[in-house]
Design an enzyme around this catalytic site. Structure first.
Site, PDB file in Angstrom:
ATOM      1  N   HIS A 152       0.766  -1.103   0.214  1.00  0.00           N
ATOM      2  CA  HIS A 152      -0.001   0.115   0.027  1.00  0.00           C
ATOM      3  C   HIS A 152       0.861   1.310   0.122  1.00  0.00           C
ATOM      4  O   HIS A 152       1.916   1.275   0.882  1.00  0.00           O
ATOM      5  CB  HIS A 152      -0.888  -0.026   1.104  1.00  0.00           C
ATOM      6  CG  HIS A 152      -1.808   1.012   1.323  1.00  0.00           C
ATOM      7  ND1 HIS A 152      -1.771   2.199   1.271  1.00  0.00           N
ATOM      8  CD2 HIS A 152      -3.319   0.597   1.297  1.00  0.00           C
ATOM      9  CE1 HIS A 152      -3.113   2.761   1.520  1.00  0.00           C
ATOM     10  NE2 HIS A 152      -4.063   1.788   1.331  1.00  0.00           N
ATOM     11  N   ARG A 177      -6.580  10.413   0.322  1.00  0.00           N
ATOM     12  CA  ARG A 177      -6.606  10.641  -0.962  1.00  0.00           C
ATOM     13  C   ARG A 177      -8.049  10.682  -1.594  1.00  0.00           C
ATOM     14  O   ARG A 177      -8.423  11.790  -2.486  1.00  0.00           O
ATOM     15  CB  ARG A 177      -5.626   9.881  -1.756  1.00  0.00           C
ATOM     16  CG  ARG A 177      -4.267  10.185  -1.511  1.00  0.00           C
ATOM     17  CD  ARG A 177      -3.412   8.931  -2.153  1.00  0.00           C
ATOM     18  NE  ARG A 177      -3.464   7.875  -1.269  1.00  0.00           N
ATOM     19  CZ  ARG A 177      -3.322   6.517  -1.837  1.00  0.00           C
ATOM     20  NH1 ARG A 177      -3.369   6.401  -3.259  1.00  0.00           N
ATOM     21  NH2 ARG A 177      -3.284   5.500  -0.973  1.00  0.00           N
TER      22      ARG A 177
END
Ligand SMILES: Cc1cc2nc3c(=O)[nH]c(=O)nc-3n(C[C@H](O)[C@H](O)[C@H](O)COP(=O)(O)OP(=O)(O)OC[C@H]3O[C@@H](n4cnc5c(N)ncnc54)[C@H](O)[C@@H]3O)c2cc1C
Length: 604
Positions: A236, A256
C-alpha cells in the site's frame, strides 16, 4: 501422548473476520451445526481495522455506476489475470450483500436523501465505497457478529489451528491449541472453511496485525491444496513512517479520496509525472480537475493520486530513491491544503477521517488539519492464496473451502481498495453455503489418531529443545528483514535466488528453535509454531515471483520491467510435491466468455 478436548461440527470455519463470520452465518442458516474458531477474541479480527469502505456498485452517488463498470475496473486493476468468473460474481452480488448488511443493522454514512453514501477510491471509476467514516471494518464486524451470534454458532476463541486432518484425501478435522492455557483441541467436521486472512507478518514493514502469519495458506498447502498467484503482494502506498515504532501503520486511501495530495520535498505533485497509458483517458491532467473530481463533479476525471496502489507505491519509491523524499524517508501526503478550498476544512477532515486525525495526533503529534503527513509504502495485502472454484469456493482438496484474503482469484495482480470487504461478504456467503451443501452429502469421516499424535508431538517439540536453543523471534526477525530486502516492492532474479538460499537456512534454524516455560500464556511458543507458516508463504511468494519474468500489478521486477502478453495467459501455482518440496507450475487462464469481453471493451 498429551490429552486433548474434542468438538464436533458439521461445518468448521477457521477465522472470524468478515469472511469467516459471513460463511458461518450462511452455513448455520441451513440448519447445520457450525463451529467458528479464531486466534484472537471474537470481534478482534483484522477486518476490524478496515477503514475506507466496501466497494459495491450501488450507484447511489453516481448513477452511471453498474456491475459492469465495477467488473471492468476490477479486471483492469488486476491486469487481467483475475479469475474473471469471481470478478463477475463479486461485481454482481456486492450490492445485495451491502444492503443485507444494512438490513442487519449496519449504520452507514448517508447521502442527503438518506441512501448509503459512497466515496471515491483508487482505481474505481465512480464513487463506490459504502463507508462509516474511516471505521467501516468495525461496523461490519459488529453487525456480522451481532447477527451471527443469534444463529447459534459455537465460537472457540483464542484457539489456533495448526493442522488439518484428512481421511482419504478429504478434510475431516482440525487440530489446534488454546492460546491461553495451551491445551490441545481436535475438531471433527464434514467440511472446513479457511478464512484466516493474509501474510503481512512475513515482511518487516506492514500494516497487518500479529494474526497475519499465513496460517490458512499453509494449512491448505500442507494437505495438498494448490496456492495461486502468491507473487502478487500488495504494498500500500501510504503507511506511517515516523516515529519508528508506528512504521507501517496504514494511512487510508480515503485521505486521497477526500482530496489529499502527494508531494515530494520540492513541493511537486509528482503523481502527474507518470500516468500509465491504460488509465490516461480516465485521469485528470491538471490539479483543478482532480480537485473537482474529489468533490463530486461528474464531468471531472480522477486525480493521479487515485491511480492503482501498485503504481502509486512505485512512484513513491522512485521519488525517495532519487533523493526527493521527506526527512524520514517517505513523501508528503497533505489533506490540510483543502483549507484553501473549503471554509470549514478542519471540521470536515475530522468528520470524514476521524481515525486518521487521532492516529497522527496521538502517535506522531501531527495535526493533519494543519500540516502534511509523512508516508511510505507498507506491506498490506496478498492477492495470492488458496486456489478455489469461483462459484463454490472449494479448494483443490475435497471438503476444504477458502474465502476472503486467504483465497486467490478475484483480484488478479492487484486489488482495488474496498474490494476486499465486498469479497468477504460475497465469497464468505458462497463458501458457507457450499460447505454446508458438501457437509450434508458426506459421511463424518474418520479421524486418524496418528495424524493427531504427530501434530501434538510437532507442537511440543520447541519445549523439548528448551530455552537454551535459539529463540523463535530471532528467526522471525531475520525472515522479515530478508523478505523486505530481497522480495519486496522491487525485485530481481539475483536477489530472489539469494532469498531462496536464505530461506533454506532459516528453515533449518526454525527446526532447531526452542522455548522455555510451559504451555500457559506462552507467546514465544506461539511464535515458534507460526514460523512454519511464515516460511511456507515466503517460499511460495519467492518461487512464484521467480517464475513470473515480467512486471504486472503488485509484482515489479527491475530485470523485467515490462508486462508481457505471454505472462498474461496463466496463473502461477505452487503445490507440495510428493517429496515434500515446493513445486511451481502454470495454470492457463480459461478463455473469457464473449459477453464479459464485450463489457471490458465497452468500458475502455
Ligand atoms: C489497516 C487496514 C485497513 C484496511 N482497509 C480496508 C478497506 O477500507 N476496505 C477493504 O476492502 N479492505 C481493507 N483492508 C483489507 C481488509 O481489511 C482485509 O483484507 C480483510 O479484512 C480480511 O478479512 P478476512 O475475513 O479474510 O480475514 P481477517 O479479518 O483477518 O480474519 C482472520 C481470522 O482468522 C483467524 N485466524 C488466523 N489464523 C488462524 C488459525 N491458525 N487458527 C484459528 N484462527 C485463525 C484470526 O484470528 C481472525 O479471526 C484493510 C486492511 C488493513 C490492514
Amino acid at each position: 501422548m498429551p490429552e486433548y478436548q474434542t468438538h464436533q461440527h458439521d461445518v468448521l470455519i477457521i477465522g472470524a473476520g468478515g469472511a469467516g463470520l459471513r460463511a458461518a452465518i450462511e452455513a448455520s442458516a441451513s440448519g447445520l451445526s457450525v463451529g467458528l474458531v479464531c486466534k484472537s477474541l471474537l470481534g478482534k479480527a483484522h477486518t476490524v481495522m478496515a477503514e475506507g469502505g466496501i466497494a459495491a456498485a450501488l450507484a447511489n452517488v453516481d448513477d452511471r455506476d453498474s456491475w459492469k463498470v465495477h467488473f471492468a475496473d476490477t479486471m483492469r486493476g488486476g491486469q487481467y489475470v483475475n479469475n474473471w468468473r469471481m470478478a463477475e460474481l463479486h461485481a454482481k452480488e456486492a450490492p445485495d450483500r451491502v444492503r443485507e448488511l444494512e438490513a442487519w443493522g449496519a449504520m452507514f454514512d448517508r447521502t442527503q436523501d438518506g441512501r448509503i453514501l459512497q466515496r471515491n477510491f483508487g482505481g474505481h471509476r465512480y464513487p463506490r465505497l459504502a463507508h462509516v467514516g474511516d471505521r467501516t471494518g468495525l461496523e461490519m464486524i459488529r453487525t456480522l457478529q451481532d447477527h451471527g451470534i443469534h444463529q447459534g454458532i459455537d465460537v472457540h476463541m483464542e484457539c489456533t489451528i495448526v493442522r488439518l486432518l484428512t481421511d482419504g484425501g478429504r478434510v475431516v478435522g482440525a487440530f489446534g491449541y488454546e492460546r491461553e492455557r495451551g491445551r490441545f483441541k481436535v475438531f471433527r467436521t464434514r467440511a472446513a472453511v479457511l478464512a484466516t486472512g493474509g501474510v503481512g507478518r512475513a515482511y518487516k514493514i506492514t500494516s497487518n496485525s500479529w494474526e497475519y502469519t499465513g496460517d490458512g495458506h499453509t494449512l491448505a498447502y500442507d494437505v495438498g491444496a494448490e496456492l495461486m498467484d502468491m507473487e502478487f503482494v500488495q504494498f500500500h502506498p501510504t503507511g506511517m513512517i515516523w516515529p519508528p515504532s508506528v512504521r507501517g501503520i496504514l494511512v487510508t486511501e480515503g485521505v486521497r479520496g477526500e482530496g489529499g495530495v502527494l508531494k515530494n520535498n520540492q513541493g511537486r505533485r509528482f503523481m502527474f509525472d507518470d500516468i500509465p497509458d491504460n488509465y490516461r483517458s480516465q485521469t485528470a491532467d491538471n490539479e483543478e480537475e482532480g480537485w473537482r473530481y474529489t468533490q463530486g463533479d461528474k464531468a471531472a476525471r480522477r486525480p493521479p493520486e487515485l491511480l492503482t496502489r501498485d503504481h502509486v507505491s512505485r512512484c513513491i519509491v522512485r521519488e525517495i530513491r532519487e533523493g526527493r523524499g521527506s526527512p524520514h524517508g517517505g513523501v508528503f501526503l497533505d489533506i490540510s491544503w483543502i483549507k484553501a478550498r473549503l471554509p470549514n476544512a478542519a471540521e470536515h477532515i475530522k468528520k470524514k477521517l476521524p481515525s486518521m486525525y487521532h492516529q497522527f495526533k496521538q502517535l506522531a503529534d501531527i495535526d493533519i488539519t494543519r500540516e502534511p503527513m509523512e508516508v511510505g509504502p507498507t506491506t498490506h495485502y496478498i492477492m495470492g492464496g488458496v486456489r478455489v472454484d469461483a462459484d463454490t469456493q472449494m479448494s483443490t482438496v475435497p471438503g476444504l473451502f477458502a474465502a476472503g484474503e486467504c483465497a486467490a482469484g478475484i483480484n488478479g495482480a492487484n486489488r482495488l481498495g474496498g474490494n476486499s470487504l465486498s469479497d468477504l461478504l460475497v465469497f464468505g456467503k458462497r463458501a458457507g453455503e457450499h460447505a454446508a451443501k458438501f457437509a450434508r452429502d458426506q459421511g463424518a469421516g474418520t479421524i486418524d489418531q496418528r495424524q493427531v499424535d504427530e501434530a501434538s508431538k510437532w507442537a511440543l517439540a520447541p519445549f523439548d529443545r528448551g530455552a537454551t536453543a535459539e529463540g523463535p523471534y530471532q528467526v522471525q526477525y531475520a525472515l522479515q528483514d530478508m523478505m523486505q530486502d530481497l522480495v519486496g516492492i522491487v525485485r530481481n532474479q539475483g536477489e530472489m535466488l539469494r532469498a531462496l538460499e536464505a530461506l533454506a537456512g532459516l528453515k533449518e534454524r526454525a527446526q532447531r528453535v526452542g522455548v522455555g516455560g510451559h504451555r500457559e500464556y506462552n507467546p514465544g511458543w506461539h511464535a515458534a509454531l507460526d514460523l512454519h507458516n511464515l516460511l511456507v508463504v515466503s517460499e511460495a511468494i519467492t518461487r512464484s515471483a521467480i517464475e513470473r519474468r515480467e512486471s504486472r500489478g503488485g509484482h515489479f521486477r527491475d530485470d523485467y520491467p515490462d508486462k508481457h502478453a505471454e505472462f498474461g495467459t496463466f496463473n502461477t501455482i505452487v503445490k507440495k510435491g510428493s517429496d515434500g518440496a515446493m513445486i511451481v507450475a502454470r495454470a492457463p487462464i480459461p478463455p473469457m466468455p464473449d459477453e464479459l469481453k464485450k463489457v471490458i471493451e465497452e468500458m475502455k
